[in-house]
Design an enzyme around this catalytic site. Structure first.
Site, mmCIF file in Angstrom:
data_model
loop_
_atom_site.group_PDB
_atom_site.id
_atom_site.type_symbol
_atom_site.label_atom_id
_atom_site.label_comp_id
_atom_site.label_asym_id
_atom_site.label_seq_id
_atom_site.Cartn_x
_atom_site.Cartn_y
_atom_site.Cartn_z
ATOM 1 N N GLU A 116 58.821 -30.014 1.973
ATOM 2 C CA GLU A 116 58.247 -31.328 2.254
ATOM 3 C C GLU A 116 57.752 -31.367 3.692
ATOM 4 O O GLU A 116 58.545 -31.392 4.627
ATOM 5 C CB GLU A 116 59.269 -32.456 2.064
ATOM 6 C CG GLU A 116 59.768 -32.642 0.653
ATOM 7 C CD GLU A 116 60.743 -33.799 0.521
ATOM 8 O OE1 GLU A 116 61.307 -33.956 -0.579
ATOM 9 O OE2 GLU A 116 60.959 -34.545 1.509
ATOM 10 N N GLU A 164 66.987 -32.519 -2.117
ATOM 11 C CA GLU A 164 67.799 -32.439 -0.899
ATOM 12 C C GLU A 164 69.289 -32.619 -1.180
ATOM 13 O O GLU A 164 70.059 -32.994 -0.294
ATOM 14 C CB GLU A 164 67.309 -33.465 0.131
ATOM 15 C CG GLU A 164 65.856 -33.244 0.529
ATOM 16 C CD GLU A 164 65.299 -34.309 1.453
ATOM 17 O OE1 GLU A 164 65.986 -35.329 1.671
ATOM 18 O OE2 GLU A 164 64.172 -34.140 1.945
#
Length: 885
Positions: A546, A480
């Site tokens: 995710e 991320e």
């Protein structure tokens, strides 16, 4: 159970020292001591005449904590609240966990031979001494950097040598204040970040300080072979079966002439009866040598799981001197495959191809095998096998951990799991978000780590370590978050192209280049339980890196790490007008092991309020199965239309946590694994709860014709109703809506709920897919399950060979469904499960008058005890069955 796990972990330490003819692992006989208690310096300690009185046995590979645990000086930090009884390095200071590690070994000097001492990983910095001499001119830093020393001239004349290593912890160690990565400063090191704590783990008290990876002594001639680089090219669109057009093998390696004069010889290998060789003359120093390209006729191809076989070749790459002496060699296992990607403009996400074939990615996020770095070949193999059994085809290695070890990749090569490998970045520590728990501001955190050159040096070294594995499919800059530009640009534009050049690189795990975010938010998630319907009718990110749900294990799993006094079921308090937010009251130990923050958010309640922890864990398995089956059915039903891939957060825990796991830390699967296995099967028939559509999903490369679709309904009393039976076809890599049955189902389920069976049979009447649903009543409750009549199924077990038992479960006719049966292979005296064990299916339901057969494989016990089978279910009492020979 605990005895077996100790054997599993320590078995790694007692492996044969002989790794290869030219390499010996130094993995036994180490001693350690806290540096503050040692008066001698490294030069003195590394001499065999110095006594080591009071030193304790050390675990190498291992950490300070694994050695302390081995010597019973700390309690098991994975049990109960024991971790709170271990001093944290943030409070003690770094000196408390700074340790000397010493190893005596025998090796004489040999004329014409070179000896190399290699460390595959030390955390975090160290000084190394051998026989009174310091080997490193400056402090060796970095968790992810191999280090090799030529020790030929330093070996003792009598062959009795002593190695001494002082290991210093990371600096800074970080404040474990409850944030993701604590206060974040752990990321100033080129090290793993989770050790300061995360929302799925408590802090690792020593931050995993130690000689955590393998140590070798290697013998070569004057020329050492290093870092071979193997690439296979597979042009065109291939099929898994039948004759293949040629493929190309490209191979190079670094040759180091450690002598003072030039050496003539050949770098060579043999494949398919043909010798590939290149004559060279090597001046002293390092030389990159490329062999002629080799054409592999009719190659045996490597495929991801469910798309084809995982064929592997083995070659011996060696350097032979002009007088035909083998100076050095390396055995290489490789798969012939080629990976490509393109941007799918319909889904607006990246599409992965293997051997020219489109692959729908069904993946799981992986943290690390063991939070205290207790790795073993056996555990790696078991964990990757569990992922294969989930019917996944990819594992993503999360950026807060490490570049996984070669043994991990070997297991992925074996079982057909592609690997999406992050580098060491995370948005939590590296500044993506404003976070009051972080010590430094986002601008400062954005520049982590402190030493950018060390990051790049470590990245280059790790690329070389794992690049030959066919399972390695993708590199990722970080979780991320991209690395800082002066790391990202050379990594992307220089290191990866020159050292690999064959894999897709994505700059961060939820980048728009991977999955264009046209919704809003972070581009991944959510991470908690969802209504089943949402997986089907809500369009989320087109390649979600995710997305996850729950994962509490059953009662036997919980007993392994929760004290009996804390076996208290969470209490759900629904929202009211007065208190609009629902709550859960959770026991402190459950909370410590990360139950809180996920919870089952009222999803247990439709099955009836849990009476105790055992009842809660039992009902949780129904929720687990339903969640993960629906998750993968929902994504797969929209493959290549809405989505090109999905990666579950997460599939395993390296610690005794309760969230995001298909099996527990002890390798015991829960119902999540089997729900996911069902929803992910290659050819699958599913029921869409939103519109009642029965849908076919084909993840394979084979087109099916003349499939018989059979849809049956069963009442809670066991009465069956054939809804329809019709021939259908299903194209390769596609989905197809067969027909809706919503009206019938809604009407039948309204009162008590119902069971729905959907099957696909092939032309030989063999079952291709068999999916069994339990559906709620009109009020959204499973009222009929609570009044389901007791059933005693007939269970037989038969040994099929060493470590293999076939179990058949038959349900009496004219009765109720034998619902949700868990089969276990157990010890005959303790009645505890034997772990790890692998079941072809589990949590099975059997309809009246029919039977289900499954096979369980398990490690043969070393106490000559023959296991027995246990089975219990929702409406069945536990039975124990002795297998027939």
């Amino acid at each position: 159970m605990k005895k077996y796990l100790v054997t599993l972990f320590l078995g790694f330490l007692s492996l044969s020292n002989s790794i290869a003819q030219n390499k010996v692992e130094l993995n036994t006989g180490w001693l350690c001591q806290q540096a503050g208690k040692v008066k001698d310096n490294g030069s003195s300690l590394s001499q065999t005449a110095t006594t080591l009185s009071g030193w304790m046995p050390a675990v190498v590979p291992g950490t300070v904590l694994t050695s302390l645990l081995h010597n019973k000086l700390i309690p098991d930090p994975f049990y109960g609240m024991n971790n709170e009884r271990i001093p944290d390095i943030y409070k003690t200071g770094r000196d408390y966990y700074t340790y000397w590690f010493v190893k005596d070994f025998e090796q004489k000097q040999e004329k014409g031979q070179q000896f190399w001492l290699s460390f595959r990983g030390i955390n975090y910095s160290c000084d190394v001494f051998l026989n009174g001499k310091k080997l490193n001119s400056s402090e060796h830093k970095g968790m992810f950097l191999r280090k090799t020393y030529n020790v030929s001239s330093l070996l003792a004349a009598n062959g009795k040598n002593r190695l001494a290593v002082i290991v210093y912890p990371p600096d800074p160690v970080g404040n474990p204040n409850g944030g993701q990565g604590g206060d974040g400063v752990i990321a100033r090191n080129v090290s793993h970040q989770y050790v300061a704590g995360w929302d799925w783990i408590q802090p690792i008290r020593d931050r995993n300080t130690g000689i955590w990876d393998k140590v070798y002594i290697e013998k070569t001639g004057s020329v050492k072979l290093k870092d071979p680089h193997l690439v296979t090219l597979v042009p065109g669109v291939r099929q898994p079966e039948g004759p293949q057009k040629p493929a190309t093998l490209k191979l190079s390696a670094t040759l180091e002439n450690s002598g003072s004069v030039p050496v003539k010889g050949a770098l060579e290998y043999e494949l398919n009866g043909r010798l590939v060789s290149k004559q060279v003359e090597l001046k002293p120093g390092n030389h990159e040598v490329s062999l002629p390209d080799f054409t592999i006729e009719n190659p045996r191809l490597w495929w991801p799981h469910m798309y084809g076989r995982q064929e592997l070749y083995n070659i011996k790459l060696r350097f032979v001197t002009r007088d035909k002496q083998e100076s050095d060699f390396e055995n290489i296992s490789f798969g012939v495959r080629e990976i490509q990607t393109s941007f799918n403009t319909k889904t607006e996400s990246r599409q992965v191809f293997v051997n020219g074939q489109k692959i729908f990615i069904k993946g799981g996020n992986w943290i690390i095998s063991d939070a205290m770095l207790r790795f073993s070949n056996e555990r790696y193999d078991a964990e990757i096998r569990h992922h294969r059994d989930m019917n996944l085809n990819l594992i993503r290695i999360w950026g807060g951990a490490l570049i996984e070890r070669p043994e991990f990749y070997e297991a992925c090569d074996k079982y057909g799991l592609l690997v999406f490998q992050d580098f060491w970045m995370s948005g939590d520590c590296n500044g993506r978000w404003l976070d009051p728990l972080k010590k430094e501001d986002q601008w400062t955190r954005r520049k982590y780590p402190d030493d950018h050159n060390l990051f790049l040096e470590s990245a280059a070294d790790m690329i070389k370590m794992v690049r030959n594995h066919p399972s390695l499919a993708m590199w990722c800059g970080g979780n991320e978050m991209t690395p800082p530009d002066d790391i990202l640009v050379p990594l992307r534009d220089s290191l990866l192209p020159s050292l690999d050049g064959t894999r897709w690189f994505v700059d961060y795990s939820n980048s728009d280049s991977m999955s264009r975010n046209t919704i809003w938010g972070n581009g991944d998630g959510p991470y908690t339980i969802q209504p089943i319907s949402k997986f089907w009718d809500y369009r989320t990110y087109p390649f979600n890196s995710e997305v996850g749900s729950v994962g509490v294990g059953d009662y036997e799993s919980l007993e392994r790490f929760i004290p009996q006094k804390n076996m208290i079921a969470p209490k759900y308090i629904p929202a009211t007008t007065k208190n609009p937010k629902a709550e859960e009251i959770v026991d402190s130990v459950w909370d410590y092991h990360k139950y809180k923050g996920v919870g089952y958010e009222g999803f247990i309640e439709p099955y009836g309020t849990a009476s105790d922890a055992r009842d809660f864990a039992k009902k949780a398995q129904l929720v687990n199965y339903d969640q993960y089956r629906a998750l993968m059915e929902g994504f797969s039903s929209h493959m290549n239309d809405w989505y090109t891939g999905v990666i579950i957060w997460k599939t395993q825990n390296p610690w005794t946590a309760m969230r995001g796991q298909m099996y527990d830390y002890y390798l015991d699967p829960n119902a999540c694994l089997y729900g996911l296995r069902k929803g992910s099967e290659a050819v699958h028939v599913a029921y869409n709860p939103v519109d009642g559509m029965v849908t076919g999903i084909n993840n394979s490369l084979k087109t099916y014709k003349n499939l018989m679709l059979q849809i049956k309904a069963y009442s809670m009393e066991g009465k069956d109703s054939l809804i329809t039976q019709v021939f259908m076809g299903l194209e390769a890599g596609g989905t197809k809506k067969f027909l809706p049955v919503k009206d019938f189902v809604d009407k039948m389920a309204a009162d008590k709920g119902m069971f729905l069976s959907v099957k696909l049979l092939d032309e030989n009447k063999e079952t291709i897919s068999d999916n069994f649903y339990w559906l709620a009543d009109k009020n959204g409750r499973y009222s009929g399950l609570n009044s389901l009549k007791k059933v005693k199924p007939v269970v037989t077990a038969k040994k099929l060979g060493a470590g293999k038992i076939q179990v058949t479960v038959s349900c009496p006719a004219n009765g109720a469904v034998s619902f949700f049966n868990r089969v276990s292979v157990v010890h005959p005296q303790t009645r505890k499960r034997i772990l790890p064990a692998f079941y072809s299916d589990n949590y099975i339901s059997v309809i009246p008058g029919e039977s289900r057969t499954l096979v369980v494989e398990y490690p043969e016990a070393n106490d000559n005890v023959s296991p027995i089978i246990s089975i219990n279910g929702w409406n069945t009492s536990e039975q124990f069955i002795i297998p027939n020979p």
